[in-house]
Design an enzyme around this catalytic site. Structure first.
Site, PDB file in Angstrom:
ATOM      1  N   CYS A  55       0.787  -1.242   0.000  1.00  0.00           N
ATOM      2  CA  CYS A  55       0.000   0.000   0.000  1.00  0.00           C
ATOM      3  C   CYS A  55       0.816   1.286   0.000  1.00  0.00           C
ATOM      4  CB  CYS A  55      -0.941   0.015   1.193  1.00  0.00           C
ATOM      5  SG  CYS A  55      -2.230  -1.203   1.039  1.00  0.00           S
TER       6      CYS A  55
HETATM    7  C1  UDX Z   1      -0.509   0.466   5.487  1.00  0.00           C
HETATM    8  C2  UDX Z   1      -1.362   1.485   6.282  1.00  0.00           C
HETATM    9  O1  UDX Z   1      -0.887   1.524   7.637  1.00  0.00           O
HETATM   10  C3  UDX Z   1      -2.835   1.105   6.229  1.00  0.00           C
HETATM   11  O2  UDX Z   1      -3.605   2.081   6.917  1.00  0.00           O
HETATM   12  C4  UDX Z   1      -3.263   1.021   4.773  1.00  0.00           C
HETATM   13  O3  UDX Z   1      -4.615   0.651   4.651  1.00  0.00           O
HETATM   14  C5  UDX Z   1      -2.379   0.007   4.043  1.00  0.00           C
HETATM   15  O4  UDX Z   1      -1.000   0.391   4.167  1.00  0.00           O
HETATM   16  P1  UDX Z   1       0.495  -1.969   5.880  1.00  0.00           P
HETATM   17  O5  UDX Z   1       1.051  -1.885   4.500  1.00  0.00           O
HETATM   18  O6  UDX Z   1      -0.157  -3.219   6.308  1.00  0.00           O
HETATM   19  O7  UDX Z   1      -0.584  -0.798   6.134  1.00  0.00           O
HETATM   20  O8  UDX Z   1       1.731  -1.719   6.844  1.00  0.00           O
HETATM   21  P2  UDX Z   1       2.132  -0.730   8.008  1.00  0.00           P
HETATM   22  O9  UDX Z   1       2.013  -1.418   9.306  1.00  0.00           O
HETATM   23  O10 UDX Z   1       1.470   0.571   7.872  1.00  0.00           O
HETATM   24  O11 UDX Z   1       3.690  -0.573   7.671  1.00  0.00           O
HETATM   25  C6  UDX Z   1       4.112  -0.126   6.386  1.00  0.00           C
HETATM   26  C7  UDX Z   1       5.605  -0.124   6.271  1.00  0.00           C
HETATM   27  O12 UDX Z   1       6.161   0.939   7.021  1.00  0.00           O
HETATM   28  C8  UDX Z   1       6.307  -1.390   6.771  1.00  0.00           C
HETATM   29  O13 UDX Z   1       7.345  -1.731   5.876  1.00  0.00           O
HETATM   30  C9  UDX Z   1       6.878  -0.977   8.115  1.00  0.00           C
HETATM   31  O14 UDX Z   1       8.029  -1.723   8.447  1.00  0.00           O
HETATM   32  C10 UDX Z   1       7.221   0.479   7.842  1.00  0.00           C
HETATM   33  N1  UDX Z   1       7.246   1.305   9.071  1.00  0.00           N
HETATM   34  C11 UDX Z   1       6.130   1.478   9.806  1.00  0.00           C
HETATM   35  C12 UDX Z   1       8.431   1.939   9.436  1.00  0.00           C
HETATM   36  O15 UDX Z   1       9.459   1.807   8.771  1.00  0.00           O
HETATM   37  N2  UDX Z   1       8.436   2.725  10.564  1.00  0.00           N
HETATM   38  C13 UDX Z   1       7.330   2.921  11.328  1.00  0.00           C
HETATM   39  O16 UDX Z   1       7.407   3.652  12.316  1.00  0.00           O
HETATM   40  C14 UDX Z   1       6.131   2.274  10.938  1.00  0.00           C
END
Ligand code: UDX
Length: 429
Positions: free
Chosen positions: A266
């Protein structure tokens, strides 16, 4: 009510199972017949916490959920949710082919229906898509007019993989973009048992809200990663800084974990989609482009650090711990780990990788050049350097790394504790 869900990936199936739990009758429409069979046996075709149990319960006990590949059956339902994928095309803009085909199929089915029907767009689409692309198809193929026998709503999802069902059942907000009040009222009724603010908007605004949510989250991550790169130069710990600034309620603590950046199905796609859509409208979104550029560069710091510490990578044995884009999922789409592995292989390194659940998917993406191991210990054993790419719990014991050169991409280890047992380096701390 009788609801049909078109497209049963993780958004569609979570929506189906979540709404079945609220007592609605659910028909899942899915082209992939293997998925149809799996759903009808009460077995989830995707890995999501809690989904399998609830699906089994609805299919086999309550008998209020079933799947079919025949779009015509939509006629027997009151509302249809479009949950098909809108992946990126090569130019970065979203690919509407699946959702347009689905809109045609739904339109065709509705041509034979007499009562009022609402079509809900849950797939992520750029502002204007529902009004300019989906509604014309629905009207043409059904022979009905939106605002009369047909209503259309944009109801974006904000599900996080790994806890998608929990996110669905406990939303922060429910966004309902509506073609007209009647359609919006019907969909608000579907969510009446949910304890969350309901925000009613027009179609374009609801579409935009989804993109801006993900753009904001992505920007937060790239900002803290860039700040981390600067902090490292000053010998300052970015995690201490993030913790302190997070106390400001305008900033907040969440999504400030510095590391190798965001992946998944996403954030990268939606950011890219918003950038392309802005450019098509004649606006150059400099900040959003920088968010993406920082995110592209960040994982490559792992490779640069390894190269510097080892004096080159040719024939060096590198252990990769974690290939999933985040923990608690087997998803490797846009995973920074895969990009790092590719760069390491190009530089002549010998790569051994381990992930608790994502290795089958990683193997499909990177079939040659990588040796996949049965445990973290096996991957680490004869390595010259260990790169920690995903914060799985089983990678959190400092003892695992005794005597090794370790580059931590996710702050999996405490720098102090790890520093006592191994040669420890954080990606930006
Ligand atoms: C995301 C959105 O959070 C969600 O609301 C939307 O509908 C779909 O996309 P998701 O892809 O499941 O959800 O993952 P998420 O938990 O948001 O993490 C996304 C990425 O960001 C991951 O690779 C995670 O490792 C990274 N991340 C997240 C960071 O590098 N640092 C952070 O502080 C948080």
């Amino acid at each position: 009510m009788n609801l049909s869900i078109v497209g049963n990936g993780y958004v569609g199936l979570v929506t189906a199972v979540g709404l079945a739990g609220n007592g609605h009758e659910i028909l899942c429409i899915e082209q992939n017949t293997a998925k149809v069979d799996s759903i009808n046996q009460g077995k989830s075709p995707i890995h999501e916490d809690g989904l399998n149990n609830l699906l089994f319960n609805s299919v086999k006990r309550k008998r209020n959920l079933r799947a079919s590949s025949n779009h015509q059956e939509i006629v027997g339902t009151d509302i249809t949710f479009l949950c098909v994928g809108t992946s990126c095309s090569s130019g970065g803009s979203i690919d509407l082919s699946c959702i347009e085909t689905s809109a045609q199929e739904v339109g065709r089915a509705l041509a034979t229906k007499e009562n009022y029907h609402v079509v809900v767009v849950k797939s992520t689409v750029v502002p204007g898509t529902t009004a300019q692309r989906i509604i014309p198809l629905l009207e043409r193929f059904s022979g009905k007019k939106v605002g009369q026998e047909l209503g259309v709503v944009v109801n974006p999802e904000f599900l996080q993989e790994g806890k998608a069902l929990r996110c669905f059942l406990n939303p922060d907000r429910i966004v309902i973009g509506e073609s007209d009040k009647t359609a919006g009222d019907v969909i608000e009724g579907i969510y009446e048992d949910f304890d969350a603010p309901v925000l009613r908007t027009d179609l374009n605004t609801a579409e935009m809200i989804k993109y801006v949510s993900n753009a904001f989250l992505a920007a937060k991550i790239s900002l803290i990663n860039e700040v981390g790169n600067i902090c490292q130069k000053f010998g300052v710990d970015v995690y201490t800084v993030a913790h302190a600034i997070g106390h400001d309620p305008r900033i907040g603590h969440r999504f400030l974990n510095a590391g190798i950046g965001f992946g998944g199905s996403c954030l990268p796609k939606d950011l890219q989609g918003l950038i392309s859509a802005s450019r098509e409208m004649g606006y150059c979104p400099q900040l959003l482009e920088s968010v993406l550029a920082v995110n592209k560069a960040q994982p490559m710091r792992m490779v640069e650090i390894a190269e510097r510490k080892l004096g080159g990578l040719q024939d060096k044995k590198i252990a990769i711990l974690g290939v999933a884009f985040k923990p608690d999922t087997d998803d490797v789409r846009e995973s920074p780990a895969l990009k790092v592995i590719q760069a390491l292989l190009q530089k002549g390194a010998l790569v051994k990788a381990y992930d608790p659940v994502a290795m089958p998917n990683a193997r499909r993406e990177l079939s040659t050049g990588v040796e996949y191991c049965d445990s973290a210990r096996e991957a680490i054993s004869d390595s010259d350097c260990v790169l920690v790419m995903t914060e799985w719990d089983e990678f959190k014991s400092e003892e695992l790394y005794r005597g090794k050169l370790v580059i931590d991409g996710r702050r999996v280890l405490s720098p102090q504790k790890a520093g006592a047992v191994c040669d420890y380096q954080g990606v930006c701390w």
